[in-house]
Design a protein around this motif. Structure first.
Motif, PDB file in Angstrom:
ATOM      1  N   GLU A 105       0.817  -1.212   0.000  1.00 27.23           N
ATOM      2  CA  GLU A 105       0.000   0.000   0.000  1.00 27.23           C
ATOM      3  C   GLU A 105       0.852   1.263   0.000  1.00 27.23           C
ATOM      4  O   GLU A 105       0.457   2.299  -0.545  1.00 27.23           O
ATOM      5  N   LEU A 106       2.023   1.190   0.593  1.00 25.88           N
ATOM      6  CA  LEU A 106       2.889   2.371   0.683  1.00 25.88           C
ATOM      7  C   LEU A 106       3.694   2.625  -0.585  1.00 25.88           C
ATOM      8  O   LEU A 106       4.413   3.612  -0.676  1.00 25.88           O
ATOM      9  N   TRP A 107       3.587   1.734  -1.559  1.00 22.44           N
ATOM     10  CA  TRP A 107       4.380   1.899  -2.792  1.00 22.44           C
ATOM     11  C   TRP A 107       3.929   3.146  -3.550  1.00 22.44           C
ATOM     12  O   TRP A 107       2.727   3.344  -3.774  1.00 22.44           O
ATOM     13  N   PRO A 108       4.849   4.017  -3.986  1.00 21.56           N
ATOM     14  CA  PRO A 108       4.473   5.199  -4.777  1.00 21.56           C
ATOM     15  C   PRO A 108       3.953   4.789  -6.156  1.00 21.56           C
ATOM     16  O   PRO A 108       4.715   4.295  -6.990  1.00 21.56           O
ATOM     17  N   ARG A 109       2.668   4.963  -6.402  1.00 18.85           N
ATOM     18  CA  ARG A 109       2.049   4.466  -7.641  1.00 18.85           C
ATOM     19  C   ARG A 109       2.614   5.133  -8.895  1.00 18.85           C
ATOM     20  O   ARG A 109       2.542   4.572  -9.985  1.00 18.85           O
ATOM     21  N   GLN A 110       3.181   6.329  -8.754  1.00 17.72           N
ATOM     22  CA  GLN A 110       3.702   7.014  -9.936  1.00 17.72           C
ATOM     23  C   GLN A 110       4.903   6.297 -10.543  1.00 17.72           C
ATOM     24  O   GLN A 110       5.246   6.518 -11.716  1.00 17.72           O
ATOM     25  N   LEU A 111       5.536   5.387  -9.788  1.00 19.27           N
ATOM     26  CA  LEU A 111       6.687   4.658 -10.330  1.00 19.27           C
ATOM     27  C   LEU A 111       6.269   3.675 -11.417  1.00 19.27           C
ATOM     28  O   LEU A 111       7.098   3.242 -12.219  1.00 19.27           O
ATOM     29  N   ALA A 112       4.972   3.340 -11.461  1.00 20.02           N
ATOM     30  CA  ALA A 112       4.483   2.435 -12.513  1.00 20.02           C
ATOM     31  C   ALA A 112       4.650   3.061 -13.894  1.00 20.02           C
ATOM     32  O   ALA A 112       4.694   2.353 -14.902  1.00 20.02           O
ATOM     33  N   ASP A 113       4.780   4.390 -13.953  1.00 19.17           N
ATOM     34  CA  ASP A 113       4.977   5.069 -15.239  1.00 19.17           C
ATOM     35  C   ASP A 113       6.302   4.686 -15.880  1.00 19.17           C
ATOM     36  O   ASP A 113       6.513   4.925 -17.074  1.00 19.17           O
ATOM     37  N   LEU A 114       7.195   4.098 -15.096  1.00 19.30           N
ATOM     38  CA  LEU A 114       8.478   3.658 -15.635  1.00 19.30           C
ATOM     39  C   LEU A 114       8.351   2.381 -16.453  1.00 19.30           C
ATOM     40  O   LEU A 114       9.304   1.975 -17.132  1.00 19.30           O
ATOM     41  N   GLY A 115       7.195   1.739 -16.398  1.00 16.43           N
ATOM     42  CA  GLY A 115       6.987   0.520 -17.178  1.00 16.43           C
ATOM     43  C   GLY A 115       7.921  -0.586 -16.742  1.00 16.43           C
ATOM     44  O   GLY A 115       8.043  -0.889 -15.545  1.00 16.43           O
ATOM     45  N   LEU A 116       8.627  -1.171 -17.704  1.00 19.22           N
ATOM     46  CA  LEU A 116       9.551  -2.267 -17.404  1.00 19.22           C
ATOM     47  C   LEU A 116      10.654  -1.819 -16.456  1.00 19.22           C
ATOM     48  O   LEU A 116      11.202  -2.633 -15.713  1.00 19.22           O
ATOM     49  N   GLN A 117      10.977  -0.524 -16.463  1.00 22.24           N
ATOM     50  CA  GLN A 117      12.076  -0.014 -15.637  1.00 22.24           C
ATOM     51  C   GLN A 117      11.642   0.369 -14.219  1.00 22.24           C
ATOM     52  O   GLN A 117      12.416   0.969 -13.483  1.00 22.24           O
ATOM     53  N   GLU A 118      10.422   0.016 -13.837  1.00 29.43           N
ATOM     54  CA  GLU A 118      10.004   0.226 -12.451  1.00 29.43           C
ATOM     55  C   GLU A 118      10.890  -0.616 -11.544  1.00 29.43           C
ATOM     56  O   GLU A 118      11.170  -1.780 -11.836  1.00 29.43           O
ATOM     57  N   PRO A 119      11.368  -0.065 -10.437  1.00 27.12           N
ATOM     58  CA  PRO A 119      12.276  -0.838  -9.572  1.00 27.12           C
ATOM     59  C   PRO A 119      11.594  -2.047  -8.948  1.00 27.12           C
ATOM     60  O   PRO A 119      10.373  -2.057  -8.762  1.00 27.12           O
ATOM     61  N   LEU A 120      12.384  -3.039  -8.627  1.00 26.87           N
ATOM     62  CA  LEU A 120      11.867  -4.255  -8.001  1.00 26.87           C
ATOM     63  C   LEU A 120      11.372  -3.981  -6.591  1.00 26.87           C
ATOM     64  O   LEU A 120      10.434  -4.619  -6.108  1.00 26.87           O
TER      65      LEU A 120
END
Length: 395
Positions: A105-120
């Motif tokens: 729940e605490l994950w910053p959802r805007q990081l999904a914009d990185l697509g494949l490069q979203e961090p693990l």
């Protein structure tokens, strides 16, 4: 989400370098747990998995260096003996931190914009609190060798933005980064005033000269990294973490940057993500502003000079317009060109008749009479026995 997935992602964050496209593609297709088994040679991968990875990498335009899973496994093999996710997780817990993954729940959802490069995952040192969305976050970046001008501007921007409730995101380095974090801490009024994104593990504050500052950031905001504790901040990792700074914020502002500054790399990531980019103008004689001027000249950035203009970029259209800038109202403001010419033709001490003013101003008698009437109403011209002069108000 299971704890085994969390442990697997912790291990993979040590096994893979940030932005390892092959590793990230493997995780996306096989899942974190099976990806770890395949990457470490505990589970065989069939030809269909390789074909899926090839398609995914090709679709994400990141498969240029892809030569097969076997090559990637050879690259990862030397790190397999060092995998100890339990130890890494315990280290961070001992420091009062945590590791979060995309399903949290605490994950910053805007990081999904990185697509494949979203961090693990993100290794997080600081209070457990909700991180702000992109719309409430501003990245301020720039030169490590900032000038007094850059330092002052950064302090003003960061403090004012924090006062408005924005979170300031930067990289924890010397120069502009440090000034941004420091001013945000001073101006913050609740929530997460500032976030520092590290190129190395969050167990060690780097650079050491900023240790006290970064400790304050961790105590009041958040210190994040995608690499596990103990990881060294290499040049490559500095460049890779820049995409996280850009992705966390809705606007990236470059305050000062040399022609080939790493801050321009952050701005490039922001542009790629469709985020707004701002640049602060500086002296044309300052090498520290050459990168900002380059961004402005190439059309990739908007010129920004205060917090209001940055807030406007971060907000939906019309929601956060900057305050109108008002200078001193001059008595000449609003005059027509003919009125200004006539005003210049009027003598300061003696008076001139209409006929002489037509010759001096180069205007018709009718235009002069009409203009004198307007200037008289404004208090800019005075009439004495049919002749005219400039009033003291016009000086």
């Amino acid at each position: 989400m299971t704890e085994s997935e969390r442990t697997a992602r912790a291990a993979l964050s040590r096994l893979f370098e940030p932005q390892d496209s092959a590793g990230l593609a493997l995780v996306q297709i096989a899942g974190a747990e099976d990806a770890l088994r395949i990457a470490t040679g505990q589970l065989a991968a069939g030809p269909e998995l390789e074909r899926e990875m090839s398609r995914l990498l090709e679709d994400n335009t990141s498969g240029g260096g892809w030569t097969g899973l076997g090559t990637a496994q050879k690259r990862w093999a030397p790190r397999v003996p060092d995998l100890a996710p339990g130890r890494d997780l315990a280290t961070l817990q001992r420091l009062g931190g945590r590791m979060i993954i995309p399903s949290d729940e605490l994950w910053p959802r805007q990081l999904a914009d990185l697509g494949l490069q979203e961090p693990l995952c993100l290794w997080w040192r600081g209070l457990e609190q909700e991180l702000p969305p992109a719309a409430r976050s501003i990245a301020l970046v720039g030169s490590r060798d900032s000038t007094s001008y850059g330092s002052a501007v950064t302090g003003d921007l960061a403090y004012s933005l924090a006062q408005r409730g924005f979170t300031i995101v930067s990289g924890g380095a010397y120069g502009i980064d440090a000034h941004a974090h420091r001013a945000a801490l001073a101006g913050g009024n609740g929530g997460v005033p500032t976030i520092a994104v590290m190129a190395g593990g969050v167990d060690r504050f780097y650079p050491s000269g900023n240790e006290d500052l970064l400790r304050a950031v961790a105590n009041q905001g958040a210190v994040l990294a995608e690499v596990p504790p103990g990881s060294a901040p290499t040049r490559y990792r500095f460049l890779q973490r820049n995409r996280l700074i850009a992705a966390l914020a809705s606007v990236t502002v470059v305050v000062e940057a040399r022609w080939r500054s790493g801050a321009l790399n952050t701005a490039h990531h922001a542009e790629t993500l469709g985020r707004a980019v701002g640049a602060v103008p500086g002296s044309v004689h300052s090498a520290n502003s050459a990168g900002c001027h380059r961004l402005l000249r190439d059309g990739g950035a908007v010129c920004v000079t205060d917090a209001g203009e940055i807030a406007e970029l971060a907000s939906p259209s019309g929601e956060s317009l900057p305050e109108a800038k008002t200078g001193r109202v001059e008595v000449h403001d609003g005059l027509t060109l003919e009125d200004l010419i006539l005003l210049d033709a009027l003598p300061l001490r003696s008076t001139s008749p209409v006929e002489k003013l037509t010759a001096v101003a180069g205007l018709s008698a009718d235009s002069v009479r009409a203009g004198l009437g307007r200037l008289g109403l404004l208090g800019l011209a005075e009439s004495h026995r049919g002749a005219w002069k400039r009033s003291g108000k016009a000086d």
